[in-house]
Design a protein around this motif. Sequence first.
Motif, short mmCIF file in Angstrom:
data_model
loop_
_atom_site.label_atom_id
_atom_site.label_comp_id
_atom_site.label_asym_id
_atom_site.label_seq_id
_atom_site.Cartn_x
_atom_site.Cartn_y
_atom_site.Cartn_z
N GLY A 49 81.46 27.79 56.57
CA GLY A 49 81.01 27.19 57.83
C GLY A 49 81.52 25.77 57.98
O GLY A 49 82.15 25.22 57.08
N GLN B 267 77.70 23.56 64.93
CA GLN B 267 76.65 23.91 63.98
C GLN B 267 75.36 24.33 64.67
O GLN B 267 74.46 24.86 64.04
N ASN C 153 85.12 30.18 67.66
CA ASN C 153 83.78 30.11 67.09
C ASN C 153 83.78 31.00 65.85
O ASN C 153 83.53 32.20 65.92
N GLN D 205 82.46 36.29 61.62
CA GLN D 205 82.19 36.06 63.04
C GLN D 205 83.42 35.49 63.71
O GLN D 205 84.11 34.62 63.18
N ASN E 36 82.82 31.90 61.66
CA ASN E 36 81.80 31.73 60.64
C ASN E 36 81.87 32.93 59.70
O ASN E 36 82.41 33.98 60.05
N TYR E 37 81.31 32.76 58.50
CA TYR E 37 81.16 33.88 57.57
C TYR E 37 80.01 33.59 56.62
O TYR E 37 79.90 32.48 56.09
N ASN E 38 79.15 34.60 56.38
CA ASN E 38 78.20 34.58 55.28
C ASN E 38 77.74 36.01 55.05
O ASN E 38 77.99 36.88 55.88
N LYS F 193 74.25 28.64 64.63
CA LYS F 193 74.21 29.36 63.36
C LYS F 193 73.20 30.47 63.40
O LYS F 193 72.27 30.46 64.20
N ARG G 57 70.67 27.33 57.39
CA ARG G 57 71.54 26.93 56.28
C ARG G 57 70.81 26.92 54.95
O ARG G 57 71.44 26.66 53.92
N THR H 190 80.30 39.79 65.39
CA THR H 190 80.47 39.78 63.94
C THR H 190 80.78 41.18 63.44
O THR H 190 80.60 42.18 64.15
#
Length: 433
Positions: free
Chosen positions: A428, A14, A80, A90, A82-84, A17, A336, A119
Motif C-alpha cells: 500500500g 489512503q 487506485n 485491487q 492495493n494488495y493484501n 482502504k 491498517r 479486486t
Amino acid sequence: MRFRIFLLLFIFIQASKPKHVIAQVQIQDTISTKLEKDTIHPTQQLYDIVDLFKDINPFKKKDSTVVKSTKRSAITYLPNLNYNPSIGGQIGIKAVGGKILGNEANTAMSIGAAAVSATTRGIIVGYLIHDIYTPGNRWNIKGNMMVAKAVGLDYGMGIGGPLENPTEEELIMNNPERERYVNKFMVYSISERVYKNLFPGAFVGVGFFFEMKRKFETVGSDPGMAPVEIYSRWNGFDATRVNNNGLMLNMQYMTRDNPNSAYKGYYVDLVLRMNQSWMGSAQNAYQLQTDFRKYWQLSTERPNHVLAFWNFGSYNLGGKLPYVDLPGTGKDPYARSGRGYTLGYFKGRSFFYSELEYRFPILRNQFLSGVVFANVQTANDQMGTELFKIWQPAGGAGLRLLFNKATRTNLCIDYAYGRFGQHGLFLGLNEAF
C-alpha cells in the motif's frame, strides 16, 4: 500550490482502504494549520520514484534549454492500486480535484475525489468524497458516499481462545479450527462531519452516518449456522439486512509533522459513535473509539530514523452492534491494523490493539528504507471471554520506496506473520500509522 495538491492527493489515496474486506471510504481526521515549511524537510537532495522514472525515460531530451510553462489541470487522474490477503489485488481509477478557498499560507486545499475499483476477490467499489476547508481552516467539512459489492472473510467472534463445554452454536462462533467463512453483501453509505478549530492542532466535531447493508449471503456454512446468523439470533438482528445509522462526536489533537510518514509528534483522536433506532438503526448502541500515536525521531541527520507507537481501541459503552460492524482486526478507520492477519480475523464487542514499529534508513537519499514491527490485539466475546484476557501477537518487516518526496509518501511492501497459520504480503501507499 503544487505541494498542497500532491499532499492532499496522497492523503486521499489512503482514505480508500478496505474495511470488512471492502474498500471502505473513510475521510481522514488529520487536520493541520501548520505552514508548509513546518511540515517538510528540504527535498532537493532526496530521490523518489518520480526521479527514477525521469532518469530511465528513453525519450528524455538530454539537451533542453527551454522550459515550457503549462498550466496544470485542476483534476488529476491516477490508478487506485492495493494488495493484501483480505482483498487480494485491487485495480481501479481515481480522480481528484482541489481548490484553496482562502489565503494559501493558512488554509488547506478543499478537495473532491471519485473512484471505482475492483479486486481479485470479487469486491467492486465506487465512491465520492469531499473535504472542504473554510478560510483560515476555521471550519472543516468532510463527507462521503459509497456503493460497494462486498466480500468479507469471517472466522467467527472472539480472540481465538478455548471455551469450556461450548454449545454447538458457541463452538461455531468460537471457531477453534479457524474454519473460514465468506460473507457477501451490498453496502450503501453516506456520512458527513463538521469540525471547528479550537486552537492550533485541536478540533471538535459532530456528524452523522447512514450505512445500509443488504443481501447477506455466507459461503461455506450449513443453513442457519453461519456466525452472522447465530450472532443475529442471539442479539435480535436480521441476518440478511441491517442498518447502521447514527451520530458522531469527535475530539482531535495533532502535533505530528506529517500525516503520511511522521518523524515526530503526537496524534490523538476520540470518536463517540451513537447508533440510533430513531434514525433507522436496528438497535441503539454506543461505541467509543480511541486512537493514540506517538513518534520519536532517533536522528536529526537521518530524519526517517524513527520509533513509532500506535494504540487503537473500540469499547462498547452500551447496546449491541450488528455482527458485520463489530470492532476487530483491521477495522480501524484506515484498515491498517493487524498486519499478519486478514481483516476481521478477531473481533468482539470491544477491541484493543497496540503496535510498535522501528523505521530505519537504508539509502541516504531516502529512496529506500526499512521497517520492523510487532503488534498485539485482544477482544472480548459473547461466550464469556473478557477483554485483556487473551492476547494474539503478530510481526513482520518491510521495505519502503519513496514514492513522492514532496509529500513524504512511501510505497510500503510488508510481509507479516500471525498465529493459526496466518501470514501474507501487505502492499500500500503511506505508513500503516
